[in-house]
Design a protein around this motif. Structure first.
Motif, PDB file in Angstrom:
ATOM      1  N   GLY A 127      90.281  59.355   4.689  1.00 18.41           N
ATOM      2  CA  GLY A 127      89.833  60.450   3.951  1.00 18.41           C
ATOM      3  C   GLY A 127      88.030  60.843   4.521  1.00 18.41           C
ATOM      4  N   LEU A 128      88.155  60.431   6.183  1.00 16.73           N
ATOM      5  CA  LEU A 128      87.211  61.318   6.438  1.00 16.73           C
ATOM      6  C   LEU A 128      87.266  61.865   7.632  1.00 16.73           C
ATOM      7  CD1 LEU A 128      85.380  57.032   6.921  1.00 16.73           C
ATOM      8  CD2 LEU A 128      84.529  59.161   5.369  1.00 16.73           C
ATOM      9  N   ALA A 129      86.448  63.064   8.355  1.00 18.87           N
ATOM     10  CA  ALA A 129      86.123  62.985   9.527  1.00 18.87           C
ATOM     11  C   ALA A 129      84.792  63.030  10.947  1.00 18.87           C
ATOM     12  CB  ALA A 129      85.835  64.812   9.049  1.00 18.87           C
ATOM     13  N   PRO A 130      85.409  63.820  11.898  1.00 14.70           N
ATOM     14  CA  PRO A 130      84.534  63.354  12.606  1.00 14.70           C
ATOM     15  C   PRO A 130      83.678  65.421  12.536  1.00 14.70           C
ATOM     16  CG  PRO A 130      86.420  64.161  13.546  1.00 14.70           C
ATOM     17  CD  PRO A 130      86.853  64.208  12.453  1.00 14.70           C
ATOM     18  N   ILE A 131      83.177  65.001  13.637  1.00 14.32           N
ATOM     19  CA  ILE A 131      82.068  66.515  13.436  1.00 14.32           C
ATOM     20  C   ILE A 131      82.348  67.045  14.846  1.00 14.32           C
ATOM     21  CG2 ILE A 131      80.163  68.108  13.905  1.00 14.32           C
ATOM     22  CD1 ILE A 131      79.997  66.864  10.706  1.00 14.32           C
ATOM     23  N   ASN A 132      83.774  68.426  14.738  1.00 12.86           N
ATOM     24  CA  ASN A 132      84.284  68.861  15.673  1.00 12.86           C
ATOM     25  C   ASN A 132      83.867  69.684  16.107  1.00 12.86           C
ATOM     26  OD1 ASN A 132      86.390  68.012  13.045  1.00 12.86           O
ATOM     27  ND2 ASN A 132      87.291  70.007  14.149  1.00 12.86           N
ATOM     28  N   GLY A 133      84.710  70.515  17.279  1.00 11.87           N
ATOM     29  CA  GLY A 133      84.814  72.321  17.671  1.00 11.87           C
ATOM     30  C   GLY A 133      85.927  72.662  17.060  1.00 11.87           C
ATOM     31  N   ALA A 134      86.062  73.843  17.607  1.00 12.82           N
ATOM     32  CA  ALA A 134      87.097  74.679  17.362  1.00 12.82           C
ATOM     33  C   ALA A 134      88.840  74.552  17.272  1.00 12.82           C
ATOM     34  CB  ALA A 134      86.745  76.338  17.344  1.00 12.82           C
ATOM     35  N   ALA A 135      88.705  73.550  18.860  1.00 11.73           N
ATOM     36  CA  ALA A 135      90.119  73.592  18.555  1.00 11.73           C
ATOM     37  C   ALA A 135      90.560  72.058  19.245  1.00 11.73           C
ATOM     38  CB  ALA A 135      89.764  74.000  20.855  1.00 11.73           C
ATOM     39  N   LEU A 136      90.843  71.619  18.976  1.00  9.26           N
ATOM     40  CA  LEU A 136      91.638  70.037  19.026  1.00  9.26           C
ATOM     41  C   LEU A 136      91.930  69.811  20.759  1.00  9.26           C
ATOM     42  CD1 LEU A 136      93.836  69.875  15.996  1.00  9.26           C
ATOM     43  CD2 LEU A 136      91.761  70.315  15.979  1.00  9.26           C
ATOM     44  N   THR A 137      91.618  70.240  21.368  1.00 10.39           N
ATOM     45  CA  THR A 137      92.484  69.776  22.361  1.00 10.39           C
ATOM     46  C   THR A 137      91.009  69.504  23.463  1.00 10.39           C
ATOM     47  OG1 THR A 137      92.495  72.424  23.832  1.00 10.39           O
ATOM     48  CG2 THR A 137      94.407  71.227  23.139  1.00 10.39           C
ATOM     49  N   VAL A 138      89.736  69.923  23.347  1.00  8.28           N
ATOM     50  CA  VAL A 138      88.373  69.059  23.645  1.00  8.28           C
ATOM     51  C   VAL A 138      87.955  67.915  23.319  1.00  8.28           C
ATOM     52  CG1 VAL A 138      86.020  69.962  23.741  1.00  8.28           C
ATOM     53  CG2 VAL A 138      87.707  71.603  23.889  1.00  8.28           C
ATOM     54  N   GLY A 139      87.929  67.977  24.062  1.00 12.90           N
ATOM     55  CA  GLY A 139      87.451  66.426  24.736  1.00 12.90           C
ATOM     56  C   GLY A 139      86.373  66.723  23.801  1.00 12.90           C
ATOM     57  N   THR A 140      86.042  65.189  22.926  1.00 20.72           N
ATOM     58  CA  THR A 140      84.806  64.308  21.471  1.00 20.72           C
ATOM     59  C   THR A 140      83.636  64.289  22.947  1.00 20.72           C
ATOM     60  OG1 THR A 140      86.505  63.584  20.174  1.00 20.72           O
ATOM     61  CG2 THR A 140      84.125  62.833  20.207  1.00 20.72           C
ATOM     62  N   VAL A 141      83.224  63.320  23.791  1.00 22.18           N
ATOM     63  CA  VAL A 141      82.429  63.476  24.571  1.00 22.18           C
ATOM     64  C   VAL A 141      81.784  63.897  25.229  1.00 22.18           C
ATOM     65  CG1 VAL A 141      81.421  61.771  26.087  1.00 22.18           C
ATOM     66  CG2 VAL A 141      82.738  60.700  24.397  1.00 22.18           C
ATOM     67  N   GLY A 142      82.839  64.944  25.922  1.00 24.24           N
ATOM     68  CA  GLY A 142      82.271  66.233  26.363  1.00 24.24           C
ATOM     69  C   GLY A 142      81.606  67.079  25.235  1.00 24.24           C
ATOM     70  N   PHE A 143      81.780  67.552  24.880  1.00 24.18           N
ATOM     71  CA  PHE A 143      81.658  68.400  23.162  1.00 24.18           C
ATOM     72  C   PHE A 143      80.297  67.882  22.775  1.00 24.18           C
ATOM     73  CE2 PHE A 143      82.208  68.417  18.980  1.00 24.18           C
ATOM     74  CZ  PHE A 143      82.145  69.840  18.562  1.00 24.18           C
ATOM     75  N   THR A 144      80.282  66.879  22.364  1.00 20.43           N
ATOM     76  CA  THR A 144      79.130  66.099  21.537  1.00 20.43           C
ATOM     77  C   THR A 144      78.141  66.617  23.165  1.00 20.43           C
ATOM     78  OG1 THR A 144      80.650  64.692  20.502  1.00 20.43           O
ATOM     79  CG2 THR A 144      78.014  64.520  20.725  1.00 20.43           C
ATOM     80  N   LEU A 145      78.065  65.789  24.093  1.00 25.09           N
ATOM     81  CA  LEU A 145      76.799  66.612  24.407  1.00 25.09           C
ATOM     82  C   LEU A 145      76.191  67.324  25.054  1.00 25.09           C
ATOM     83  CD1 LEU A 145      78.066  63.306  27.885  1.00 25.09           C
ATOM     84  CD2 LEU A 145      76.803  63.086  25.017  1.00 25.09           C
ATOM     85  N   GLY A 146      76.927  68.649  25.010  1.00 26.08           N
ATOM     86  CA  GLY A 146      76.384  69.847  24.884  1.00 26.08           C
ATOM     87  C   GLY A 146      76.044  70.692  23.536  1.00 26.08           C
ATOM     88  N   GLY A 147      75.983  69.456  22.616  1.00 24.72           N
ATOM     89  CA  GLY A 147      75.424  69.651  20.997  1.00 24.72           C
ATOM     90  C   GLY A 147      76.590  69.860  20.474  1.00 24.72           C
ATOM     91  N   GLY A 148      77.154  70.771  20.054  1.00 25.19           N
ATOM     92  CA  GLY A 148      78.580  70.253  19.793  1.00 25.19           C
ATOM     93  C   GLY A 148      78.608  71.179  18.370  1.00 25.19           C
ATOM     94  N   LEU A 149      79.398  72.344  18.218  1.00 18.05           N
ATOM     95  CA  LEU A 149      79.246  73.460  17.111  1.00 18.05           C
ATOM     96  C   LEU A 149      80.539  73.450  16.860  1.00 18.05           C
ATOM     97  CD1 LEU A 149      77.136  74.851  14.880  1.00 18.05           C
ATOM     98  CD2 LEU A 149      78.373  76.740  16.813  1.00 18.05           C
ATOM     99  N   GLY A 150      80.817  73.190  15.624  1.00 19.38           N
ATOM    100  CA  GLY A 150      82.504  73.331  14.238  1.00 19.38           C
ATOM    101  C   GLY A 150      81.990  73.919  13.404  1.00 19.38           C
ATOM    102  N   PRO A 151      82.808  73.844  12.758  1.00 17.93           N
ATOM    103  CA  PRO A 151      83.622  74.528  12.002  1.00 17.93           C
ATOM    104  C   PRO A 151      82.585  73.672  10.611  1.00 17.93           C
ATOM    105  CG  PRO A 151      85.531  73.932  12.763  1.00 17.93           C
ATOM    106  CD  PRO A 151      84.939  73.283  13.314  1.00 17.93           C
TER     107      PRO A 151
END
Ligand SMILES: Cc1cc2nc3c(=O)[nH]c(=O)nc-3n(C[C@H](O)[C@H](O)[C@H](O)COP(=O)(O)OP(=O)(O)OC[C@H]3O[C@@H](n4cnc5c(N)ncnc54)[C@H](O)[C@@H]3O)c2cc1C
Length: 441
Positions: free
Chosen positions: A107-131
């Motif tokens: 029943g939880l969610a991470p702070i992810n970006g728009a695309a599910l194929t993106v790496g979570t760590v690479g996304f996060t280290l650049g800031g990471g803007l999501g829905p």
């Protein structure tokens, strides 16, 4: 040396390269199966005088890893969830899609970006803007701690209490301070959204954007929105009303309950070609933007804006709107503000929090399109100068932003100076330079 370094032509040398615009020739590739493998690879590279590149999916358009020792994290796919503490420990090769699926079971969610194929760590280290950004901030704001192999080969834990300076700097400086092997992030209690996309035809674009501009100023922080000009190819996979056309795509992600009422003004502005906004489980969040998931050549450029005035919209329409013939596959504006603008409890190198919108301009296609696309992107970003804040958007740094002087402008000046000092401490020989590089001071 127990870790295997695949040389050109050997099995294991081919790495995942989701953005096929880059064809790189690393000196060797290590497919890491543990943090220890990464330590060994980093020590070997340092001794051999090779730079270290790191890659999970190869989505980013960055410095090619030519001549480097490339560490692939794609097999580090462990996820462990502490549902009570609402945290997940995520290894370096995890994609957003698998993290979302794993957290949804609790029943939880991470702070992810728009695309599910993106790496979570690479996304996060650049800031990471999501829905969920306007509700919960950048992905980086939600990181509790991380594990990182630095240039000396040490595996360190960084958090607000252990190595606090390193913790501040890794979050925002991408791969500049080492290879992150795992991170622990907060999860949020989101299981559903009122969300999706409204697709309007070219003729409705101006009217809908006039309504959008006023509407967006009054939406609550629990609503994240963006719009995009899409020039869609004539492919079978694209639904018929959109195929081969210019389309205005308005995206909605709302965690509240009165979504239908809130979105009414947009629906009243014009009849959408496709109305795909409604109740959805959070696991369907990738359908909001509907980014393509296949590897493709893609070039891009970005910026941040202080505001979206009628003049800003006019520039966008004049240079990228439906009446313009241009190699622009995607021109996107995302609304920022809300929790993205707040000073986070765990500060990081991600600044320019007062930006109101991010702009992203991208072109997919064959290498022949690269030069005209770059010219077109530059013209558009330059024309937006009166409203811009800082340089490119840190989360969307691209292959057009490899000059260190340009990279510096993605940060606030004092933060950049602090990052250079950290780089001097943790990576004085610039071992980690196959990235958007911050040179040692
Ligand atoms: C289709 C698509 C949609 C996107 N949507 C969003 C979005 O909604 N919001 C957003 O903020 N961004 C978005 N991005 C940008 C994306 O977050 C960055 O390109 C990110 O760097 C991709 O990370 P990756 O690991 O998938 O890519 P990779 O190319 O594997 O890695 C990119 C870079 O990240 C660094 N890196 C990766 N892993 C590590 C590690 N373990 N340790 C240290 N450094 C590392 C390295 O510098 C590497 O060069 C999107 C990108 C794509 C292609």
């Amino acid at each position: 040396m127990t870790v295997h370094i695949a040389a050109p032509g050997e099995p294991g040398y081919e790495v995942s390269r989701a953005n096929t615009i880059i064809q790189e020739r690393p000196a060797g590739v290590v497919t890491a199966r543990s943090a220890g493998d990464i330590q060994e690879a980093v020590r070997h590279a340092a001794a051999a005088g090779l730079p270290v590149a790191v890659q999970a999916t190869g989505h980013a358009y960055t410095t090619p890893a030519d001549g480097a020792l490339l560490v692939s994290t794609r097999e580090l796919t462990g996820i462990s969830i502490d549902a009570e503490a609402r945290t997940a420990r995520v290894e370096a090769g995890v994609h957003a899609g698998s993290l979302i699926a794993a957290t949804a079971e609790h029943g939880l969610a991470p702070i992810n970006g728009a695309a599910l194929t993106v790496g979570t760590v690479g996304f996060t280290l650049g800031g990471g803007l999501g829905p969920l950004g306007r509700s919960y901030g950048f992905a980086v704001d939600n990181v509790r701690s991380l594990e990182i192999v630095t240039a000396d080969g040490a595996l360190r834990t960084a958090s607000p209490v252990e190595e606090p300076d390193l913790f501040w700097g890794v979050r925002g400086s991408r791969g500049n301070l080492g290879v992150v092997t795992a991170l622990v992030t907060d999860l949020v209690p989101v299981t559903r959204l009122y969300g999706g996309g409204l697709y309007f035809d070219a003729a409705s674009t101006v009217r809908v954007l006039e309504v959008y501009r006023e509407w967006v100023a009054s939406v609550p922080n629990s609503m994240s929105t963006s719009f995009a000009f899409l020039r869609l190819p004539p492919l079978e996979v694209i639904p018929e009303p959109l195929r081969g056309k210019f389309v205005l795509h308005v995206r909605i992600a709302y965690t509240g309950d009165d979504g239908e009422t809130l979105v009414r003004p947009l629906r009243a502005a014009a009849t959408p070609l496709i109305d795909a906004v409604g109740e959805m489980p959070y696991t369907s969040v990738g359908t909001i933007h509907n980014d393509p998931s296949e590897p493709a050549p893609f070039v891009e450029r970005s910026a941040l804006l202080r505001e979206l005035s009628t003049e800003t919209l006019k520039v966008l329409l004049d240079l990228a709107g439906p009446d313009v013939e241009a190699p622009l596959t995607l021109v996107e504006l995302r609304q920022l503000g809300g929790a993205l603008a707040r000073r986070p409890e765990r500060p990081s190198a991600v600044g320019h929090r007062d930006a109101a919108y991010s702009v992203f301009v991208g072109t997919a296609g064959l290498p022949e399109l690269v030069e005209p696309a770059h010219e077109c992107h530059t013209r558009l970003v330059d024309a937006l100068s009166p409203w811009r804040l800082g340089g490119p958007f840190l989360s969307f740094l691209s292959g057009m932003d490899l000059d260190p002087a340009v990279i510096a402008t993605a940060y606030e000046p004092a933060d950049y100076a602090r990052l250079r000092a950290l780089k001097t401490t943790f990576d004085p020989t610039n071992l980690f330079r196959v990235n958007h590089n911050i040179p040692p001071g």
